[in-house]
Design a protein around this motif. Structure first.
Motif, short mmCIF file in Angstrom:
data_model
loop_
_atom_site.label_atom_id
_atom_site.label_comp_id
_atom_site.label_asym_id
_atom_site.label_seq_id
_atom_site.Cartn_x
_atom_site.Cartn_y
_atom_site.Cartn_z
N ARG A 173 0.80 -1.30 0.10
CA ARG A 173 -0.04 0.01 -0.28
C ARG A 173 1.07 1.35 -0.10
NH1 ARG A 173 -0.52 1.74 5.62
NH2 ARG A 173 0.75 0.68 6.88
N TYR A 174 0.21 2.41 -0.24
CA TYR A 174 1.01 3.56 0.08
C TYR A 174 0.00 4.69 0.44
CZ TYR A 174 -0.77 4.88 -4.92
OH TYR A 174 -1.49 4.88 -5.89
N ARG A 175 0.59 5.60 1.17
CA ARG A 175 -0.23 6.79 1.73
C ARG A 175 0.53 8.03 1.52
NH1 ARG A 175 -0.69 5.12 7.36
NH2 ARG A 175 1.72 5.94 7.80
N TYR A 176 -0.23 9.25 1.18
CA TYR A 176 0.16 10.43 0.79
C TYR A 176 -0.61 11.60 1.38
CZ TYR A 176 -3.25 10.59 -2.98
OH TYR A 176 -4.54 10.69 -3.75
N LYS A 177 0.11 12.92 1.22
CA LYS A 177 -0.78 13.93 1.52
C LYS A 177 -0.69 14.54 0.49
CE LYS A 177 -1.24 17.78 4.75
NZ LYS A 177 -0.51 18.60 6.02
N GLY A 178 -1.95 14.91 -0.15
CA GLY A 178 -1.93 15.86 -1.43
C GLY A 178 -3.43 15.73 -1.66
N LEU A 221 4.91 11.33 0.95
CA LEU A 221 4.24 9.94 0.40
C LEU A 221 5.25 8.76 1.17
CD1 LEU A 221 3.17 7.78 -1.72
CD2 LEU A 221 5.38 8.28 -2.99
N GLU A 222 4.22 7.82 1.64
CA GLU A 222 4.85 6.74 2.43
C GLU A 222 4.59 5.35 1.77
OE1 GLU A 222 4.77 8.40 6.79
OE2 GLU A 222 3.42 7.21 6.29
N VAL A 223 5.71 4.72 1.00
CA VAL A 223 5.28 3.31 0.49
C VAL A 223 5.58 2.15 1.51
CG1 VAL A 223 6.16 2.01 -1.35
CG2 VAL A 223 6.14 4.46 -1.64
N ARG A 242 9.74 6.96 3.30
CA ARG A 242 8.98 8.16 3.43
C ARG A 242 9.78 9.06 2.49
NH1 ARG A 242 5.29 11.27 6.87
NH2 ARG A 242 5.77 13.42 6.50
N PHE A 243 9.26 9.51 1.47
CA PHE A 243 9.54 10.83 0.67
C PHE A 243 8.93 12.09 0.89
CE2 PHE A 243 9.92 6.42 -1.37
CZ PHE A 243 11.29 6.57 -2.03
N THR A 315 13.31 14.60 0.10
CA THR A 315 13.88 13.91 1.17
C THR A 315 13.33 12.35 1.16
OG1 THR A 315 12.42 14.47 3.00
CG2 THR A 315 14.41 15.81 2.64
N ILE A 316 14.38 11.42 1.28
CA ILE A 316 14.09 10.02 1.81
C ILE A 316 14.40 9.63 3.05
CG2 ILE A 316 14.25 7.62 0.92
CD1 ILE A 316 15.54 9.09 -1.70
N GLU A 317 13.58 8.94 3.85
CA GLU A 317 13.82 8.37 5.15
C GLU A 317 13.07 7.32 5.45
OE1 GLU A 317 13.60 11.13 8.23
OE2 GLU A 317 12.09 12.37 6.81
N LYS A 318 13.18 6.64 6.38
CA LYS A 318 12.41 5.62 7.14
C LYS A 318 11.11 6.02 7.58
CE LYS A 318 12.19 1.87 10.37
NZ LYS A 318 13.25 1.07 11.51
N CYS A 319 10.00 5.57 7.56
CA CYS A 319 8.97 5.72 8.17
C CYS A 319 8.87 5.80 9.72
CB CYS A 319 7.59 4.96 7.55
SG CYS A 319 7.10 5.42 5.75
#
Length: 319
Positions: A173-178, A221-223, A242-243, A315-319
């Protein structure tokens, strides 16, 4: 003893630069021209080295107005790109490229607060142009990716511009704010701002597979993935990556196929089995039109000039 808890360990390989922290390990490859391994949360997140992307699968509207005939060279640029320069900076200071034998001067106990690796790519378009990608890694494993496309007179309009990340297995799944739903620069008025979650990697079931699944004006965005390619794993735990935007929002698509795989299929059943996650983080997206499919082009405000610079970062990092 020096406190290394808030520092990166740097490993100078013969053809790679390793960056290591408490729960992350990254490998930058001078040979493949980019971030070769992104290992966080006990899981590998890269199946291929991320590269600049210039193409989205064409739509019926694109075919109707002849866009792929005018801009088809970007499809070749999307498939083939040449790395022409690599550069490494440690704590803000550029060092000679640490390949063998230059790397022999460094020991095993090398630490820093920040490492930056720059890759410069040259397109195979006529005329050619340059794309610069800078990865900056801080002591907590957060990566900032700065991307710069250099516009060049004579280049045709672009379908998209950004970075493509291919992950080893299909996302859960993926989750995003937009904005809600599928949106494009000229098809976003119905979208509502909020936080949304999408199960799996849905592909719009058009009769002829084509561009789909875009989300514009995204803040983050979180994948999430559960599976991995390591057959030794007994239990697959869900982990996320997380991006996030820096100075402005980005666009993204998260699908099980590359643009070329969608392009090659003339019917849904010709698409390959969904094995990977293909995530495109984009700084520019062309509109899809839709006025008609018999010749009307996308409105000028929603086109991407190949002659104008494009800059964005995330940016890229762990959720």
């Amino acid at each position: 003893m020096e406190n290394t808890a808030e520092k990166l360990q740097i490993i100078f390989g013969d053809a790679t630069l390793g960056v290591k922290g408490e729960d992350f390990r990254y490998i930058f490859s001078y040979a493949t021209g980019g971030l070769e391994s992104l290992h966080v949360g006990g899981k590998e997140w890269l199946y291929r080295t991320p590269k600049p992307t210039f193409w989205r699968a064409v739509t019926d509207n694109d075919r109707g107005n002849g866009f792929p005939l005018r801009s088809g060279m970007w499809l070749s640029a999307d498939l083939f790109i040449h790395t022409v320069k690599r550069q490494v900076s440690i704590d803000g200071k550029q060092i000679p490229l640490p390949i063998a034998p230059e790397n022999n001067q460094y020991g095993q106990d090398c630490f820093a607060r920040e490492a930056a690796v720059t890759f410069v790519y040259e397109t195979i378009t006529v005329p050619s142009t340059i794309v610069t990608v800078v990865y900056r890694v801080d002591a907590w494993g957060r990566i900032q990716c700065d991307v710069h496309y250099q516009g060049r007179p004579g280049l045709p309009e672009l379908p998209v511009f950004g970075m493509r990340f291919v992950m080893p297995t299909a996302a859960e799944r993926y989750r995003y704010k937009g904005l809600s739903g599928e949106t494009y620069p000229d098809r976003r008025e119905g979208g509502r701002e909020g936080i949304y979650e999408v199960q799996g990697l849905p592909v719009t079931p058009y009769l002829v597979p084509q561009e789909c699944g875009m989300h514009v004006e995204t803040e983050w965005l979180e994948v999430f993935r559960r599976t991995e390619l390591d057959n030794r794993s007994k239990e697959w735990k869900e982990t996320g990556l997380r991006f996030a935007m820096t100075d402005r929002t980005f666009s993204f698509s998260c699908l099980p196929y590359t643009a070329e795989e969608l392009e090659n299929a003339t019917h849904q059943e010709e698409l390959p089995p969904a094995r990977r996650t293909v995530l495109c983080i984009l700084g520019a997206v062309r509109g899809v039109g839709g006025i008609d499919s018999w010749g009307a082009d996308v409105e000028p405000a929603y086109r991407i000039s190949g002659e104008t610079d494009i800059r964005y970062s995330f940016t890229i990092e762990k959720c």
